[in-house]
Write a protein that holds these residues in place. Structure first.
Motif, PDB file in Angstrom:
ATOM      1  N   ASN A  15      38.684  32.685  28.702  1.00 59.93           N
ATOM      2  CA  ASN A  15      39.649  32.937  29.771  1.00 59.93           C
ATOM      3  C   ASN A  15      40.096  31.607  30.353  1.00 59.93           C
ATOM      4  O   ASN A  15      39.372  30.616  30.302  1.00 59.93           O
ATOM      5  N   TYR A  16      41.268  31.625  30.942  1.00 57.84           N
ATOM      6  CA  TYR A  16      41.792  30.463  31.644  1.00 57.84           C
ATOM      7  C   TYR A  16      41.211  30.479  33.049  1.00 57.84           C
ATOM      8  O   TYR A  16      41.383  31.447  33.780  1.00 57.84           O
ATOM      9  N   VAL A  17      40.496  29.422  33.424  1.00 58.76           N
ATOM     10  CA  VAL A  17      39.828  29.358  34.722  1.00 58.76           C
ATOM     11  C   VAL A  17      40.076  27.980  35.338  1.00 58.76           C
ATOM     12  O   VAL A  17      39.632  26.967  34.789  1.00 58.76           O
ATOM     13  N   ASN A  18      40.795  27.965  36.440  1.00 58.31           N
ATOM     14  CA  ASN A  18      41.050  26.708  37.162  1.00 58.31           C
ATOM     15  C   ASN A  18      41.505  25.569  36.256  1.00 58.31           C
ATOM     16  O   ASN A  18      41.010  24.450  36.345  1.00 58.31           O
ATOM     17  N   GLY A  19      42.433  25.866  35.366  1.00 56.61           N
ATOM     18  CA  GLY A  19      43.036  24.816  34.545  1.00 56.61           C
ATOM     19  C   GLY A  19      42.364  24.518  33.224  1.00 56.61           C
ATOM     20  O   GLY A  19      42.818  23.652  32.482  1.00 56.61           O
ATOM     21  N   SER A  20      41.279  25.227  32.909  1.00 53.83           N
ATOM     22  CA  SER A  20      40.644  25.007  31.609  1.00 53.83           C
ATOM     23  C   SER A  20      40.166  26.340  31.029  1.00 53.83           C
ATOM     24  O   SER A  20      40.098  27.341  31.726  1.00 53.83           O
ATOM     25  N   ILE A  21      39.861  26.320  29.767  1.00 56.60           N
ATOM     26  CA  ILE A  21      39.388  27.517  29.072  1.00 56.60           C
ATOM     27  C   ILE A  21      37.861  27.572  29.193  1.00 56.60           C
ATOM     28  O   ILE A  21      37.171  26.608  28.866  1.00 56.60           O
ATOM     29  N   LYS A  22      37.367  28.720  29.665  1.00 50.81           N
ATOM     30  CA  LYS A  22      35.916  28.918  29.801  1.00 50.81           C
ATOM     31  C   LYS A  22      35.539  30.239  29.152  1.00 50.81           C
ATOM     32  O   LYS A  22      36.333  31.167  29.095  1.00 50.81           O
ATOM     33  N   ASN A  23      34.306  30.318  28.700  1.00 48.67           N
ATOM     34  CA  ASN A  23      33.799  31.538  28.084  1.00 48.67           C
ATOM     35  C   ASN A  23      33.084  32.365  29.154  1.00 48.67           C
ATOM     36  O   ASN A  23      32.112  31.899  29.740  1.00 48.67           O
ATOM     37  N   LEU A  24      33.575  33.571  29.400  1.00 46.46           N
ATOM     38  CA  LEU A  24      33.003  34.442  30.427  1.00 46.46           C
ATOM     39  C   LEU A  24      32.209  35.574  29.789  1.00 46.46           C
ATOM     40  O   LEU A  24      32.736  36.301  28.939  1.00 46.46           O
ATOM     41  N   ALA A  25      30.968  35.728  30.206  1.00 45.89           N
ATOM     42  CA  ALA A  25      30.129  36.827  29.707  1.00 45.89           C
ATOM     43  C   ALA A  25      30.662  38.178  30.186  1.00 45.89           C
ATOM     44  O   ALA A  25      30.523  39.188  29.509  1.00 45.89           O
ATOM     45  N   LYS A  26      31.266  38.192  31.364  1.00 45.57           N
ATOM     46  CA  LYS A  26      31.840  39.410  31.941  1.00 45.57           C
ATOM     47  C   LYS A  26      33.220  39.048  32.464  1.00 45.57           C
ATOM     48  O   LYS A  26      33.394  38.019  33.111  1.00 45.57           O
ATOM     49  N   GLY A  27      34.196  39.903  32.191  1.00 50.50           N
ATOM     50  CA  GLY A  27      35.546  39.636  32.652  1.00 50.50           C
ATOM     51  C   GLY A  27      35.672  39.711  34.166  1.00 50.50           C
ATOM     52  O   GLY A  27      34.945  40.455  34.833  1.00 50.50           O
ATOM     53  N   ASN A  28      36.601  38.953  34.707  1.00 52.69           N
ATOM     54  CA  ASN A  28      36.819  38.908  36.151  1.00 52.69           C
ATOM     55  C   ASN A  28      37.198  40.267  36.728  1.00 52.69           C
ATOM     56  O   ASN A  28      36.721  40.652  37.797  1.00 52.69           O
ATOM     57  N   THR A  29      38.044  41.006  36.039  1.00 49.83           N
ATOM     58  CA  THR A  29      38.481  42.302  36.556  1.00 49.83           C
ATOM     59  C   THR A  29      37.316  43.288  36.569  1.00 49.83           C
ATOM     60  O   THR A  29      37.203  44.104  37.492  1.00 49.83           O
ATOM     61  N   GLU A  30      36.432  43.199  35.591  1.00 53.57           N
ATOM     62  CA  GLU A  30      35.247  44.059  35.577  1.00 53.57           C
ATOM     63  C   GLU A  30      34.354  43.766  36.784  1.00 53.57           C
ATOM     64  O   GLU A  30      33.817  44.690  37.412  1.00 53.57           O
ATOM     65  N   ILE A  31      34.207  42.506  37.119  1.00 57.29           N
ATOM     66  CA  ILE A  31      33.396  42.130  38.279  1.00 57.29           C
ATOM     67  C   ILE A  31      33.968  42.770  39.541  1.00 57.29           C
ATOM     68  O   ILE A  31      33.240  43.373  40.336  1.00 57.29           O
ATOM     69  N   VAL A  32      35.293  42.668  39.717  1.00 59.17           N
ATOM     70  CA  VAL A  32      35.940  43.243  40.896  1.00 59.17           C
ATOM     71  C   VAL A  32      35.796  44.771  40.888  1.00 59.17           C
ATOM     72  O   VAL A  32      35.500  45.384  41.920  1.00 59.17           O
ATOM     73  N   ALA A  33      35.977  45.390  39.732  1.00 53.12           N
ATOM     74  CA  ALA A  33      35.836  46.855  39.622  1.00 53.12           C
ATOM     75  C   ALA A  33      34.440  47.299  40.060  1.00 53.12           C
ATOM     76  O   ALA A  33      34.290  48.306  40.766  1.00 53.12           O
ATOM     77  N   GLU A  34      33.437  46.561  39.655  1.00 56.42           N
ATOM     78  CA  GLU A  34      32.065  46.908  40.031  1.00 56.42           C
ATOM     79  C   GLU A  34      31.845  46.758  41.541  1.00 56.42           C
ATOM     80  O   GLU A  34      31.152  47.570  42.146  1.00 56.42           O
ATOM     81  N   PHE A  35      32.448  45.748  42.145  1.00 58.17           N
ATOM     82  CA  PHE A  35      32.351  45.601  43.605  1.00 58.17           C
ATOM     83  C   PHE A  35      33.020  46.786  44.310  1.00 58.17           C
ATOM     84  O   PHE A  35      32.508  47.293  45.306  1.00 58.17           O
ATOM     85  N   ILE A  36      34.142  47.240  43.778  1.00 61.38           N
ATOM     86  CA  ILE A  36      34.840  48.389  44.370  1.00 61.38           C
ATOM     87  C   ILE A  36      33.969  49.636  44.259  1.00 61.38           C
ATOM     88  O   ILE A  36      33.791  50.368  45.228  1.00 61.38           O
ATOM     89  N   GLN A  37      33.414  49.873  43.074  1.00 58.67           N
ATOM     90  CA  GLN A  37      32.557  51.046  42.909  1.00 58.67           C
ATOM     91  C   GLN A  37      31.354  50.984  43.845  1.00 58.67           C
ATOM     92  O   GLN A  37      30.986  51.992  44.454  1.00 58.67           O
ATOM     93  N   LYS A  38      30.759  49.840  43.965  1.00 61.20           N
ATOM     94  CA  LYS A  38      29.598  49.675  44.846  1.00 61.20           C
ATOM     95  C   LYS A  38      29.974  50.017  46.294  1.00 61.20           C
ATOM     96  O   LYS A  38      29.195  50.634  47.007  1.00 61.20           O
ATOM     97  N   ALA A  39      31.185  49.666  46.704  1.00 60.86           N
ATOM     98  CA  ALA A  39      31.623  49.876  48.089  1.00 60.86           C
ATOM     99  C   ALA A  39      32.085  51.294  48.379  1.00 60.86           C
ATOM    100  O   ALA A  39      31.799  51.830  49.449  1.00 60.86           O
ATOM    101  N   VAL A  40      32.802  51.932  47.432  1.00 57.97           N
ATOM    102  CA  VAL A  40      33.395  53.251  47.729  1.00 57.97           C
ATOM    103  C   VAL A  40      32.819  54.381  46.889  1.00 57.97           C
ATOM    104  O   VAL A  40      33.108  55.551  47.130  1.00 57.97           O
ATOM    105  N   GLY A  41      32.030  54.053  45.876  1.00 60.81           N
ATOM    106  CA  GLY A  41      31.505  55.083  44.984  1.00 60.81           C
ATOM    107  C   GLY A  41      32.584  55.548  44.022  1.00 60.81           C
ATOM    108  O   GLY A  41      33.727  55.129  44.094  1.00 60.81           O
ATOM    109  N   GLY A  42      32.201  56.411  43.134  1.00 58.44           N
ATOM    110  CA  GLY A  42      33.148  56.954  42.166  1.00 58.44           C
ATOM    111  C   GLY A  42      32.780  56.585  40.747  1.00 58.44           C
ATOM    112  O   GLY A  42      31.728  56.001  40.470  1.00 58.44           O
ATOM    113  N   GLN A  43      33.658  56.952  39.846  1.00 56.86           N
ATOM    114  CA  GLN A  43      33.424  56.747  38.422  1.00 56.86           C
ATOM    115  C   GLN A  43      34.131  55.496  37.940  1.00 56.86           C
ATOM    116  O   GLN A  43      35.332  55.327  38.157  1.00 56.86           O
TER     117      GLN A  43
END
Length: 170
Positions: A15-43
């Motif tokens: 992924n492109y991160v702050n001007g360089s290419i980095k290898n992410l074990a987990k995608g950024n959008t997945e991280i945010v999705a998990e925070f949302i689920q933790k906060a509001v519940g749901g599937q």
């Protein structure tokens, strides 16, 4: 009945991160999705394509660009049986070439979103939502599309408090 669905597409690996290419074990959008689920519940539901994008970030962006130009709909690995029982749909995606990946269109066109509330969230490296909201309104004209929160991808892993604060609106 689960009232919240958190559906998202996320890219692991290069992924492109702050001007360089980095290898992410987990995608950024997945991280945010998990925070949302933790906060509001749901599937949680990960939108995944049958054919993976190239592992190389630059090659991936070129494939994504061609998909957009051709209005291509990649086949997805899985679908939900129904969205009827969900009151709110949180829809997450990275912003690629100013819109979501075309897999989001494939997902949205599978279901009837008439009368549904779709609250979007995106991860990006500078573009914010770009033209995503208008693009989504064209795909789901009978849904209520709410432009939610844009998280700088490099900040995703540290965004939980910001997301919790944002979710108080919903």
């Amino acid at each position: 009945m689960e009232k919240n669905l958190i559906a998202y597409y996320s890219r692991k690996g290069q992924n492109y991160v702050n001007g360089s290419i980095k290898n992410l074990a987990k995608g950024n959008t997945e991280i945010v999705a998990e925070f949302i689920q933790k906060a509001v519940g749901g599937q949680l539901f990960e939108i995944e394509t049958v054919k993976n994008y190239p592992a190389d970030y630059t090659e991936c962006t070129e494939v994504a660009k061609i998909e957009i130009q051709k209005n291509f709909r990649p086949e997805l690995k899985n679908y939900l049986p129904s969205i009827d029982n969900f009151e709110k749909i949180f829809l997450g995606f990275p912003c690629w070439w100013s819109i979501p990946p075309m897999a989001i269109a494939t997902f949205l066109e599978k279901y009837d979103f008439a009368g549904k509330k779709i609250i979007t969230f995106t991860t990006h490296e500078g573009s914010g939502f770009g033209g995503s909201t208008n693009w989504l309104k064209k795909i789901c004209p009978q849904a209520e599309i709410i432009q939610g929160i844009a998280i700088h991808g490099a900040d995703a892993k540290n965004s939980e408090e910001k997301i919790i604060s944002w979710l108080k609106n919903y």
